[in-house]
Design a protein around this motif. Structure first.
Motif, mmCIF file in Angstrom:
data_model
loop_
_atom_site.group_PDB
_atom_site.id
_atom_site.type_symbol
_atom_site.label_atom_id
_atom_site.label_comp_id
_atom_site.label_asym_id
_atom_site.label_seq_id
_atom_site.Cartn_x
_atom_site.Cartn_y
_atom_site.Cartn_z
ATOM 1 N N GLU A 46 1.033 -1.654 0.228
ATOM 2 C CA GLU A 46 0.002 0.192 0.040
ATOM 3 C C GLU A 46 0.456 0.984 -0.317
ATOM 4 O OE1 GLU A 46 -2.201 -1.482 3.271
ATOM 5 O OE2 GLU A 46 -3.946 -1.662 2.544
ATOM 6 N N HIS B 270 -3.334 -7.198 2.141
ATOM 7 C CA HIS B 270 -2.341 -5.776 1.418
ATOM 8 C C HIS B 270 -1.341 -5.781 2.589
ATOM 9 C CE1 HIS B 270 -5.112 -4.865 -1.198
ATOM 10 N NE2 HIS B 270 -5.852 -6.141 -0.675
ATOM 11 N N GLY B 271 -0.357 -5.017 2.059
ATOM 12 C CA GLY B 271 0.562 -4.194 3.473
ATOM 13 C C GLY B 271 1.305 -3.539 2.981
ATOM 14 N N THR B 272 3.043 -3.476 3.892
ATOM 15 C CA THR B 272 3.648 -2.886 3.343
ATOM 16 C C THR B 272 4.758 -3.945 2.854
ATOM 17 O OG1 THR B 272 3.447 -1.437 4.867
ATOM 18 C CG2 THR B 272 6.025 -0.657 4.200
#
Ligand SMILES: [Mn+2]
Ligand SMILES: [Mn+2]
Ligand SMILES: [Zn+2]
Ligand SMILES: [Zn+2]
Lengths: 151, 151
Positions: free
Chosen positions: A105, A141-143
DNA sequence: TTTTAGAATTAGAATGATTCTAATTGCATT
DNA sequence: AATGCAATTAGAATCATTCTAATTCTAAAA
């Protein structure tokens, strides 16, 4: 799409532009071949516009409509997959192994992640008996690693 | 959306239409309340148009724009979730428990399925170390119990 | 080799879902 | 009652995609 519905498609008998790949039945015209090649050599899940840009370096006159046509034929034939991570543009993927999508994201990159060999996802959800599963779409979803590191 | 960005929102001090639900900070105006109630009493993951139809029975003059506004505010506040199963219309869900979506490709129905208590999905995919997961979207496509039975 | 019929390709129009714009209305505090 | 935002609205705009209606290709038929 309309045209192909009018009649059983003529079986391809020609030469280089009609390779039957992976048992599929698509006619691999030059444009379809180029779209496929772009996708097969990408790991970033490009959108139709991204693909248009990349194919243009080889076929400067290809149109967006043709890119969409090619993507539809290749998808129908099972040579590629359409990936829907958010509203807006679809992305495309030529990795046919079972996998899930990781979406960062922060930088927006999309990458493949593969399940452990013994992973049987369906058994983790209490689906009613009698339910048949044909497909799963899993998006995480994430980093990403890189974005986490530079923070 | 534009308007709310211009300034810190006035803290709600009024009465029935300003319930602070679940610690969230949205002003629950009558319309937002109705949209939320419609969703909270639905298990079928209605679209914005579905919601418009249902809310109209109580508020015949509500507009589609207002439904979209309400859905956005409620989503931002974390009171509901937007669900994207295919291209086209988004669906909405008021179930805030961790769950996945089962989509019957025969009858089109969408239902919730809940993971087993010990389910730790992230560990099944080989995400690079350092990856941070904030959210997972899991959609299971297939044939539901009822459709399987009547075949 | 020409003909021909279907399929591929194209530019641009149409569509559908959503978002934006520019008023207007409603409410809560002054 | 007056003020000042926030909510609501209708309709315009946008964006991705699909459709339409030509035009061009291609591969088998004649
Ligand atoms: Mn992929
Ligand atoms: Mn749900
Ligand atoms: Zn990243
Ligand atoms: Zn069903």
């Amino acid at each position: 799409m309309n045209a192909s519905a009018t009649r059983a498609p003529a079986k391809p008998t020609g030469l280089d532009c009609r390779l039957a790949v992976l048992g599929s039945d698509v006619r691999l015209t030059p444009h379809r071949r180029e779209v496929f090649d772009v996708l097969a050599s990408s790991t970033d899940h490009p959108t139709a516009y991204d693909i248009l840009d990349r194919v243009k370096s080889r076929s400067p006159h290809i149109s967006l409509a043709t890119v969409y046509n090619c993507l539809e034929h290749l998808t129908t034939a099972g040579l590629i997959k359409q990936v829907q991570l958010e509203r807006g543009q679809s992305r495309y993927c030529a990795n046919l192994h079972e996998h899930v999508h990781f979406h960062c994201e922060t930088c927006g990159k999309v990458s493949d992640a593969h399940p452990a060999a013994d992973f049987d996802p369906a058994k983790f959800w209490n689906l009613p008996k009698g339910t048949k599963v044909t497909r799963m779409d899993i998006a995480i979803h994430g980093t990403c690693e890189a974005c986490t590191a530079k923070h």
